[in-house]
Design an enzyme around this catalytic site. Structure first.
Site, PDB file in Angstrom:
ATOM      1  N   SER A   1      -5.542  14.173   5.400  1.00 12.04           N
ATOM      2  CA  SER A   1      -4.667  14.430   6.553  1.00 12.04           C
ATOM      3  C   SER A   1      -5.193  15.602   7.390  1.00 12.04           C
ATOM      4  CB  SER A   1      -3.250  14.769   6.075  1.00 12.04           C
ATOM      5  OG  SER A   1      -2.686  13.656   5.433  1.00 12.04           O
TER       6      SER A   1
ATOM      7  N   ARG B   1      -6.909  15.669  11.380  1.00 14.50           N
ATOM      8  CA  ARG B   1      -6.334  16.525  12.419  1.00 14.50           C
ATOM      9  C   ARG B   1      -7.339  17.557  12.904  1.00 14.50           C
ATOM     10  NH1 ARG B   1      -2.491  14.205   9.338  1.00 14.50           N
ATOM     11  NH2 ARG B   1      -0.317  14.107  10.030  1.00 14.50           N
TER      12      ARG B   1
ATOM     13  N   SER C   1       8.380   9.862   8.491  1.00 13.37           N
ATOM     14  CA  SER C   1       6.950   9.568   8.647  1.00 13.37           C
ATOM     15  C   SER C   1       6.237  10.666   9.419  1.00 13.37           C
ATOM     16  CB  SER C   1       6.758   8.234   9.376  1.00 13.37           C
ATOM     17  OG  SER C   1       5.404   8.128   9.803  1.00 13.37           O
TER      18      SER C   1
ATOM     19  N   GLN D   1       3.184  10.471  10.267  1.00 11.46           N
ATOM     20  CA  GLN D   1       2.298   9.845  11.258  1.00 11.46           C
ATOM     21  C   GLN D   1       3.044   9.630  12.561  1.00 11.46           C
ATOM     22  OE1 GLN D   1       0.676   6.369   9.312  1.00 11.46           O
ATOM     23  NE2 GLN D   1      -0.791   7.593   8.153  1.00 11.46           N
TER      24      GLN D   1
ATOM     25  N   ASP E   1       2.254   9.307  -1.135  1.00  8.59           N
ATOM     26  CA  ASP E   1       0.987   8.632  -1.481  1.00  8.59           C
ATOM     27  C   ASP E   1       0.710   8.627  -2.979  1.00  8.59           C
ATOM     28  OD1 ASP E   1       0.480   8.017   1.143  1.00  8.59           O
ATOM     29  OD2 ASP E   1      -0.725   9.803   1.512  1.00  8.59           O
TER      30      ASP E   1
ATOM     31  N   LYS F   1       2.196   0.397   3.085  1.00 13.51           N
ATOM     32  CA  LYS F   1       1.001   1.244   3.010  1.00 13.51           C
ATOM     33  C   LYS F   1      -0.235   0.337   3.054  1.00 13.51           C
ATOM     34  CE  LYS F   1       3.120   5.152   2.892  1.00 13.51           C
ATOM     35  NZ  LYS F   1       3.004   6.068   4.035  1.00 13.51           N
TER      36      LYS F   1
ATOM     37  N   ARG G   1       2.551  -1.362  -2.101  1.00 10.56           N
ATOM     38  CA  ARG G   1       2.218  -0.621  -3.329  1.00 10.56           C
ATOM     39  C   ARG G   1       3.236  -0.847  -4.448  1.00 10.56           C
ATOM     40  NH1 ARG G   1      -0.414   4.842  -0.597  1.00 10.56           N
ATOM     41  NH2 ARG G   1      -2.469   3.877  -0.324  1.00 10.56           N
TER      42      ARG G   1
HETATM   43  C1  S3P Z   1      -0.175  10.716   6.553  1.00 20.47           C
HETATM   44  C2  S3P Z   1       1.163  10.437   6.449  1.00 20.47           C
HETATM   45  C3  S3P Z   1       1.717   9.485   5.470  1.00 20.47           C
HETATM   46  C4  S3P Z   1       0.726   9.155   4.370  1.00 20.47           C
HETATM   47  C5  S3P Z   1      -0.654   8.901   4.898  1.00 20.47           C
HETATM   48  C6  S3P Z   1      -1.172  10.109   5.652  1.00 20.47           C
HETATM   49  C7  S3P Z   1      -0.634  11.677   7.574  1.00 20.47           C
HETATM   50  O1  S3P Z   1       2.062   8.285   6.137  1.00 20.47           O
HETATM   51  O2  S3P Z   1       1.165   8.036   3.634  1.00 20.47           O
HETATM   52  O3  S3P Z   1      -1.548   8.624   3.839  1.00 20.47           O
HETATM   53  O4  S3P Z   1      -1.780  12.173   7.490  1.00 20.47           O
HETATM   54  O5  S3P Z   1       0.160  11.968   8.482  1.00 20.47           O
HETATM   55  P1  S3P Z   1       3.522   8.080   6.814  1.00 20.47           P
HETATM   56  O6  S3P Z   1       3.651   9.078   7.868  1.00 20.47           O
HETATM   57  O7  S3P Z   1       3.499   6.665   7.318  1.00 20.47           O
HETATM   58  O8  S3P Z   1       4.502   8.268   5.701  1.00 20.47           O
END
Ligand code: S3P
Length: 449
Positions: free
Chosen positions: A28, A32, A176, A178, A329, A356, A360
């Site tokens: 992550s 970024r 989320s 993301q 995760d 995912k 999962r």
């Molecule tokens: C992530 C957010 C998570 C995670 C993914 C990485 C990120 O997803 O499962 O592996 O880097 O923001 P979600 O935001 O869909 O939960």
């Protein structure tokens, strides 16, 4: 990408994990660091960048949009000459983001008002994952995005010199990071204020890094669970070096492996322990795991520590729902721990696991059933009764975290475990096999012919 080559793992039964290892950089944070480094003014250096296919897909995307990026070298050093907020240029081709949901979802926000058209594409798995969760809010802000029927990729973003985004006040329909990050990154380009309210804490690397690059955020806690993050569009990012800690999501496989195999004593060095990511530690400790932290410090706005794990008999628990987003995760690995625990473990409130890289819940239940564990999937979780893994062949469904979780299960199995479709381990954990072998897992990888 890795989908073209089929790889099978075989892990022999027994053994234990010992030594001191450093797992690769946080995925992550790696994504970024490329995104914000590219948009910043000035040169910045990333150290410890994850050289997995997912974060490399983000790196290649910014190169294709004209950013001068040097590396990564063998130590994971990357040097970026930031082009500023408006310095990206149109790539010649659609951006291929492979298996990477984070790249696609964050870039949807970041690229929605660049003044050029762009297409975001991915592999088979990514092209079947839900994208309306990001296109909806960004379109409410004024973006023009076409998706496939059903709201999936490829995503065609249309933008020209007349595109204008307007800030919104958005409440996330699901926990989320993301989606939160997508809206905040679009907000950088919007007129006025963009606010995101999250119903429960999700990983906050975007917020931390934006602030590290000098961007002002207004973050308010609304109650015990929810908070609101606001920013004003139109600001600048100032280049800042990033030291990427080891990924707690990669460390999790070794935490579980050591917890279930007698004689294990392993230390995982320099792991990110951001409070929004430590659900796996909290859950395993509640199950009775022997985990201790040392060398705690803060590096570039992110807390890190060495994590020591020794074998301990685990017990089943009802996993508290407030821990779910903090370990989102890690449930493939945690379900292996649950299968080795005494009694029953119940997971609920985790329906996000169904969307995912694979479903999962189904992938773990199918595999564990094949290996003789009494368990069942529910709409939003799993019920797992502790037992003993037998020998067998399971399918990872091309999901890196399913593959690595079943490899660790062999430490507590009666016979060898064969895992199919493991090439995507390279998306997050290059050299998983070498590192796992070095600390005691008897696993080999074979290219299928
Ligand atoms: C992530 C957010 C998570 C995670 C993914 C990485 C990120 O997803 O499962 O592996 O880097 O923001 P979600 O935001 O869909 O939960």
């Amino acid at each position: 990408m890795s989908e073209e080559q089929s790889i099978t793992y075989t892990a022999q039964a027994g053994g234990h994990l010992t030594g001191q290892i450093r797992v690769p950089g946080d995925k992550s944070i790696s994504h970024r660091s490329i995104m914000l480094g590219s948009l910043s003014q000035g040169r910045m250096t990333i150290s410890g960048f994850l050289q997995g296919e997912d974060s490399l897909a983000t790196l290649k995307a910014f190169r294709a949009m004209g950013v001068n990026i040097d590396g990564p070298d063998e130590q994971g050093k990357v040097i970026i000459e930031g082009v500023g907020m408006h310095g990206l240029s149109a790539p010649d081709e659609p951006l291929d983001l492979g298996n990477s949901g984070t790249s696609m979802r964050l870039l949807t926000g970041l690229l929605s008002a660049q003044g050029f058209d762009i297409t975001l594409a991915g592999d088979h798995s990514l092209s079947s994952r839900p994208m309306k969760r990001v296109t909806d809010p960004v379109m409410q802000m004024g973006a023009d995005i076409e998706t496939n029927k059903g709201g999936t990729a490829p995503l065609k973003i249309h933008s020209d010199e007349n595109t204008r985004l307007t800030g919104i006040d958005y409440t996330l329909p699901m926990a989320s990071a993301q989606v939160k990050s997508c809206v905040l990154l679009a907000g950088l380009y919007a007129q006025g204020q963009t606010c995101v309210t999250e119903p429960a804490p999700t990983r906050d690397h975007t917020e931390r890094m934006l602030q590290g690059f000098g961007y002002v955020l207004d973050i308010k806690k609304l109650d015990a669970q929810s908070s609101q993050i606001c920013l004003q569009g139109g600001g600048q990012l100032t280049a800042c070096d990033i030291d990427v800690p080891s990924d707690i999501s990669s460390a999790a496989f070794f935490m579980v492996g050591a917890s279930i195999s007698q004689g294990s004593d392993i230390t995982l060095k320099h792991v990110g322990i951001n409070p929004t990511r430590i659900g796996v530690i909290n859950i395993l400790q509640q199950m009775g795991a022997d985990i201790s932290l040392s060398n705690e410090k803060e590096i570039g706005g992110e807390p890190v520590a060495d994590i020591r794990i020794r074998y301990a008999q685990l017990k089943g628990i009802h996993i508290p729902e407030d821990q779910v987003p903090l370990a989102i995760d890690e449930f493939p690995a945690i379900s292996i721990a649950a299968a080795c625990a005494e009694g029953q473990t119940v997971l609920s409130g985790a329906e996000e696991l169904r969307v995912k890289e694979s479903d999962r819940i189904q992938a773990m239940i199918d595999g564990m059933n094949i290996l003789g564990i009494d368990c069942e999937g529910t709409k939003d979780g799993m019920i797992i009764n502790g037992g003993e893994f037998t020998s067998g062949t399971v399918d990872s469904l091309g999901d890196h975290r399913i593959a690595m979780s079943f490899a660790m299960a062999a430490l507590k199995a009666k016979g060898a475990i064969t895992i199919k479709d493991c090439a995507n381990v390279n998306t997050s954990f290059p050299d998983f096999i070498g590192l796992a072998q070095s600390c005691g897992l008897q696993v080999i990888s074979k290219v299928d012919v």
